[in-house]
Design an enzyme around this catalytic site. Structure first.
Site, PDB file in Angstrom:
ATOM      1  N   GLU A 248      23.785 -38.279 -35.486  1.00  0.00           N
ATOM      2  CA  GLU A 248      23.616 -39.982 -35.702  1.00  0.00           C
ATOM      3  C   GLU A 248      23.027 -40.773 -34.972  1.00  0.00           C
ATOM      4  O   GLU A 248      21.016 -41.268 -34.702  1.00  0.00           O
ATOM      5  CB  GLU A 248      24.620 -41.036 -35.811  1.00  0.00           C
ATOM      6  CG  GLU A 248      23.869 -41.635 -36.671  1.00  0.00           C
ATOM      7  CD  GLU A 248      25.623 -42.511 -37.119  1.00  0.00           C
ATOM      8  OE1 GLU A 248      26.273 -42.421 -37.302  1.00  0.00           O
ATOM      9  OE2 GLU A 248      25.332 -43.883 -37.699  1.00  0.00           O
ATOM     10  N   ARG A 326      35.640 -50.325 -36.498  1.00  0.00           N
ATOM     11  CA  ARG A 326      36.462 -49.801 -37.598  1.00  0.00           C
ATOM     12  C   ARG A 326      37.223 -49.400 -37.526  1.00  0.00           C
ATOM     13  O   ARG A 326      38.147 -49.144 -38.587  1.00  0.00           O
ATOM     14  CB  ARG A 326      34.928 -48.596 -38.129  1.00  0.00           C
ATOM     15  CG  ARG A 326      35.162 -48.222 -39.665  1.00  0.00           C
ATOM     16  CD  ARG A 326      34.216 -47.757 -40.201  1.00  0.00           C
ATOM     17  NE  ARG A 326      32.927 -47.697 -40.552  1.00  0.00           N
ATOM     18  CZ  ARG A 326      32.813 -48.058 -41.777  1.00  0.00           C
ATOM     19  NH1 ARG A 326      33.749 -47.640 -43.033  1.00  0.00           N
ATOM     20  NH2 ARG A 326      32.175 -48.342 -42.703  1.00  0.00           N
ATOM     21  N   GLU A 733      33.144 -39.896 -46.492  1.00  0.00           N
ATOM     22  CA  GLU A 733      33.851 -39.730 -44.927  1.00  0.00           C
ATOM     23  C   GLU A 733      35.487 -40.258 -45.887  1.00  0.00           C
ATOM     24  O   GLU A 733      36.262 -39.333 -45.637  1.00  0.00           O
ATOM     25  CB  GLU A 733      33.971 -40.685 -44.386  1.00  0.00           C
ATOM     26  CG  GLU A 733      32.465 -40.706 -43.704  1.00  0.00           C
ATOM     27  CD  GLU A 733      32.143 -41.714 -42.343  1.00  0.00           C
ATOM     28  OE1 GLU A 733      31.701 -42.911 -43.509  1.00  0.00           O
ATOM     29  OE2 GLU A 733      32.146 -42.108 -41.471  1.00  0.00           O
TER      30      GLU A 733
HETATM   31  N1  MTE Z   1      29.092 -32.941 -46.114  1.00  0.00           N
HETATM   32  C1  MTE Z   1      28.527 -32.151 -45.025  1.00  0.00           C
HETATM   33  N2  MTE Z   1      28.726 -30.803 -45.808  1.00  0.00           N
HETATM   34  N3  MTE Z   1      27.840 -31.906 -44.261  1.00  0.00           N
HETATM   35  C2  MTE Z   1      28.171 -32.771 -43.272  1.00  0.00           C
HETATM   36  O1  MTE Z   1      27.080 -33.050 -41.881  1.00  0.00           O
HETATM   37  N4  MTE Z   1      29.100 -35.464 -42.960  1.00  0.00           N
HETATM   38  C3  MTE Z   1      29.915 -36.449 -43.308  1.00  0.00           C
HETATM   39  C4  MTE Z   1      29.862 -36.770 -44.330  1.00  0.00           C
HETATM   40  N5  MTE Z   1      29.647 -35.484 -45.358  1.00  0.00           N
HETATM   41  C5  MTE Z   1      28.758 -34.509 -43.564  1.00  0.00           C
HETATM   42  C6  MTE Z   1      29.337 -33.639 -45.196  1.00  0.00           C
HETATM   43  C7  MTE Z   1      29.544 -37.478 -43.066  1.00  0.00           C
HETATM   44  S1  MTE Z   1      30.053 -38.354 -41.433  1.00  0.00           S
HETATM   45  C8  MTE Z   1      28.853 -39.024 -43.322  1.00  0.00           C
HETATM   46  S2  MTE Z   1      28.933 -40.375 -43.370  1.00  0.00           S
HETATM   47  C9  MTE Z   1      28.801 -38.073 -44.812  1.00  0.00           C
HETATM   48  O2  MTE Z   1      28.601 -37.226 -45.499  1.00  0.00           O
HETATM   49  C10 MTE Z   1      26.750 -38.689 -45.519  1.00  0.00           C
HETATM   50  O3  MTE Z   1      26.691 -38.806 -46.344  1.00  0.00           O
HETATM   51  P1  MTE Z   1      26.211 -39.757 -47.192  1.00  0.00           P
HETATM   52  O4  MTE Z   1      26.595 -41.082 -46.972  1.00  0.00           O
HETATM   53  O5  MTE Z   1      25.076 -38.915 -48.349  1.00  0.00           O
HETATM   54  O6  MTE Z   1      27.847 -39.210 -48.244  1.00  0.00           O
HETATM   55 MO1  MOS Z   2      29.291 -40.073 -40.765  1.00  0.00          MO
HETATM   56  S1  MOS Z   2      30.844 -39.992 -39.295  1.00  0.00           S
HETATM   57  O1  MOS Z   2      29.204 -42.076 -40.653  1.00  0.00           O
HETATM   58  O2  MOS Z   2      27.813 -39.844 -39.982  1.00  0.00           O
END
Ligand code: MTE
Ligand code: MOS
Length: 798
Positions: A248, A326, A733
């Site tokens: 990020e 958070r 998450e």
């Molecule tokens: N799933 C996979 N396969 N790889 C990832 O890097 N990141 C997670 C989650 N699931 C992630 C994941 C995180 S930290 C977040 S914030 C969300 O996916 C972001 O995706 P979205 O907002 O599109 O659900």
């Molecule tokens: Mo997810 S920790 O908000 O990229």
């Protein structure tokens, strides 16, 4: 009947046209498993002119750079350039807070890059880096959270979450307890390490390919390091092999190094960290330390919580402030706490700059209250599950920061449904019987809930854009501001477009995320990617559909309100269908615009970060899990026998993707809580401050063998979420925190080694070693009882 004009209503049979609600595999699943999927670094190595970058990493946790002699490196065969602070035309800073010099004069952590060598090959760059001579003056370093707290080394704001009179609440509570709890961070260990490639064209335009969750911010940082305007830099994020929050904010400096190299040499420059560089240079999940005091009434209901929670932010702020916010906003997890006073602080230590990690501080806040409940239940004479159930939020309740808990009834409903589905009552009895029969193996079973707020606390981030093109043949190309890191966002966005335009999924293609297509995007984070970008994609598609409805109404001789789009066909009430492509062709000939920019902003949210009050979340995602473990009394080794999950994703946009997110998030949470043990050299040797767990050989990750042997995930039904794209909810998450059930099951199993009713303190991560010492303590407390049990053990058991 189905109405395509009402955005909340879904098509009747999603599986036929594969739009929203259809169980689609990830759009790149076949490419992932065959190795054909391209990642940033695959693009970088295509061009033989590409230069490779290698960092010179400091061997001190804290030191002044007295002199930097690059002459030796320049003499190495194949070395083209050594990038140092003097080459920076703009601002020598890689962060958004102005506290992260890209080329530092003061080393702030062991492994900090002081300069970068560019070579014709990676090997040449590496040898060049070895030939750079740096003169360091070592300084005192703060490595542990305790050291930083003792030295009062803090950074950033110190917010207080406050409701009611906590002093009175504690004084009046008939049962009061206090304690401390420190727990570990987590390495992201995405399969793809950080990568960027920078190219400069003949007009000086800079093109960056980056493994970034936040292309816009990468663009902004690269622009300010180069001293150019944002429109001179384009960032593309093709896909990531995992981000999990680690990409990020951390990619920006690496992209800036590549950009600087490309501008200076005129050649493409590639930065790709090795695994060890990635682990030693980039931030991780924040560890926390908490001191708490809690009061309960006679029925076991929480009356008051007073706490100080301190995160280990590492050397710079990065995202530590929002992560802490958070954590504070989730210290209630799913429970009503009438009086609250929690002070949050960020320690400044000489370690990597800790950053976002799936849950973004939420898991840390929630772990604190779950640990408190797990420890206090025996002291209150209640079963932990019962204590949790009694404290769940109910309709009408409000969080400590003032947000009503909408749909709070779902918590109790999910809990009860899960108890049923997972046969918890009977299994609890079986666990007791098992434990009575075995002296050296004990089982534990635990249920835990999740409530997780969806939206960025920082209100401005809750907006998104999209660009949708319909070509003359009726095919559709979509572009949106979100990045794909494996979570299935692109799959969902294609399904949203297919449904919104009423075309089959095959008719919708998706182009890579780029800042020149959709500007000013937010990070794909806070689980809000599908909500925000889905809203924007739908908005763009609806604009196009409305124009097409006008065109079709003339052709079909019906009112445009009565035109329906589905399965690639367009029809009026009672008319023969015409194909979507035919209507599109008509539209082109009639000079009707066939592309649109979509935009979405989340309505109804607000947040005051100083007062820590407001309604920062659009809604809450709910869930619960029940896990059963078995612990070996000789080694502390444990097996996860069974996990059942019931989780609320609203009306799923894409159920296969959502179930995958729930499974993956859960297992990643189990890793954080039971396996992944980040170790730093805390001693006084010259290696002080070094990350000791630098590779998969010393850092244990969950894999198939750590999956529950019996694993069932159900999506909560009839869960339409109003005001979110097609009634769905975010899923990325929240499921990570379902892993608390495993930690609490371990606590229950450890307790079974001791006398009934005593409180078990369990470190986090609860590695086999930590569990072993915990059960030793429990056994010692049991004293004679244990000896008697062991003697009674059947020969075949244990
Ligand atoms: N799933 C996979 N396969 N790889 C990832 O890097 N990141 C997670 C989650 N699931 C992630 C994941 C995180 S930290 C977040 S914030 C969300 O996916 C972001 O995706 P979205 O907002 O599109 O659900
Ligand atoms: Mo997810 S920790 O908000 O990229």
């Amino acid at each position: 009947m189905t109405s395509q004009t009402d955005p909340q209503i879904r098509p009747e049979s999603p599986s036929e046209h594969r739009g929203v609600g259809a169980a689609e595999p990830h759009e790149s699943a076949a490419l992932h498993v065959t190795g054909a999927a391209q990642y940033t670094d695959d693009i970088a190595v295509r061009d033989p002119r590409t230069l490779h970058a290698w960092p010179v990493q400091a061997p001190h946790a804290h030191a002044r750079v007295l002199a930097l002699d690059t002459a030796g490196a320049r003499a190495v065969d194949g070395v083209v350039e050594v990038l140092t602070a003097e080459h920076v035309p703009g601002i020598n800073d890689a962060g958004v807070k102005g506290d992260e010099p890209l080329f530092p004069r003061v080393v702030m952590f062991h492994g900090h890059a002081v300069c970068w060598v560019l070579g014709e090959t990676q090997e040449a760059a590496r040898r060049g880096a070895e030939a750079v001579v740096v003169d360091y003056e070592p300084l005192d370093a703060l490595i542990t959270l305790d050291e930083a707290i003792a030295a009062e080394s803090f950074q950033g704001r110190q917010p207080v979450l406050r409701r009611g009179d906590v002093g009175a609440g504690l004084a009046e509570a008939p049962h009061r307890f206090s304690g401390t709890f420190s727990f570990g961070g987590q390495e992201h260990f995405y399969l793809e390490t950080h990568a960027s490639l920078a190219l400069v064209d003949e007009a000086g335009q800079v093109m960056i390919h980056s493994s970034t969750q936040h292309p816009t911010e990468t663009q902004e940082i690269v622009a300010h390091v180069l001293g150019v305007a944002s429109h001179e830099v384009t960032v593309q994020a093709l896909r990531m092999g995992g981000g999990f929050g680690g990409k990020e904010m951390q990619p920006h400096g690496l992209a800036a190094v590549a950009a600087l190299g490309a501008v200076r040499t005129g050649r493409p420059v590639r930065v790709r960290l090795t695994r060890t560089q990635d682990i030693t240079m980039t931030g991780k999940r924040h560890p926390f330390a908490a001191q708490w005091e809690v009061g309960f009434d006679d029925a076991g209901r929480l009356r008051a919580l007073k706490a100080v929670i301190t995160s280990d932010g590492g050397w710079s702020l990065d995202l530590s402030e929002p992560v802490l916010s958070r954590a504070l906003c989730h210290i209630d997890n799913a429970y009503l706490i009438p009086a609250v006073e929690v002070l949050g602080r960020i320690a400044k230590t000489h370690k990597t700059s800790q950053t976002a990690f799936r849950g973004f501080g939420g898991p840390q806040g929630m772990l604190i209250i779950e640990d408190i409940l797990g420890r206090c239940a025996p002291l209150l004479g209640l079963a932990p599950d019962e204590l949790r159930r009694r404290n769940l939020y109910r309709p009408g309740d409000v969080t400590p920061y003032g947000q009503p808990v909408r749909h709070a009834e779902r918590l109790g409903d999910i809990w009860d449904q899960l108890e049923d589905r997972a046969d918890v009552v009977a299994r609890r009895r079986q666990v007791e019987e098992f434990n009575a029969r075995h002296g050296h193996r004990k089982r534990g079973l635990a249920l835990t809930p999740v409530k997780f707020g969806i939206s960025f606390n920082f209100t401005a981030f809750n907006q998104a854009g999209a660009l949708v093109h319909v070509y003359k043949d009726g095919s559709v190309l979509i572009n949106h501001g979100g990045t794909e890191m494996g979570q299935g966002l692109h799959t969902k966005m294609r399904q949203v477009a297919a449904t919104a335009l009423g075309v089959p999924l095959e008719q919708v293609r998706l182009a890579p995320t780029r800042t020149d297509k959709v500007p000013n995007t937010s990070a794909t984070a806070a689980s809000s990617g599908a909500d925000l970008n889905g809203g924007a994609v739908r908005n763009a598609c609806e604009q196009i559909r409305q124009s097409l409805a006008e065109v079709a109404s003339r052709r079909l001789g019906v009112h445009s309100h009565d035109v329906r789009f589905s399965d690639g066909e367009v029809r009026g009430l009672g008319t023969e269908p015409v194909s979507f492509a035919d209507v599109v062709r008509d539209a082109y000939l009639q000079r009707v615009q066939l592309f649109a920019a979509g935009y979405h902003r989340t309505e109804g949210i607000h947040w005051d970060p100083v007062a820590m009050r407001g309604e920062p979340f659009k809604y809450f995602a709910y869930g619960a899990a029940v896990s059963e473990v078995e612990v070996d009394g000789f080694t502390g080794a444990h097996r996860l026998l069974r996990t059942d999950i019931l989780h609320d994703v609203g009306d799923s946009l894409s159920p296969l993707i959502d179930v995958g997110q729930i499974e993956g998030g859960f297992v990643q949470g189990v890793g954080w809580l039971t396996l992944e043990d980040l170790r730093w050299d805390e001693g006084d040797s010259p290696g002080r401050g070094r990350v000791l767990s630098q590779a998969a050989s010393t850092y244990k990750l969950p894999s198939f063998s750590e999956m529950p042997e019996d694993f069932t995930v159900h999506l909560y039904e009839r869960a339409t979420e109003p005001g979110v794209v097609y009634g769905s909810k975010a899923v990325g998450e929240p499921p990570l925190m379902l892993a608390f059930s495993v930690r609490e099951a371990l606590r229950a199993a450890v307790a079974a080694f001791g006398p009934g009713g005593s409180s078990v303190e369990l470190p986090s991560p609860a590695t086999p070693e930590a569990v072993f010492w915990a059960l030793r303590r429990a056994r010692e407390a049991a004293g004679d009882e244990a000896a008697r049990d062991e003697a009674a053990e059947p020969v075949s058991g244990g």
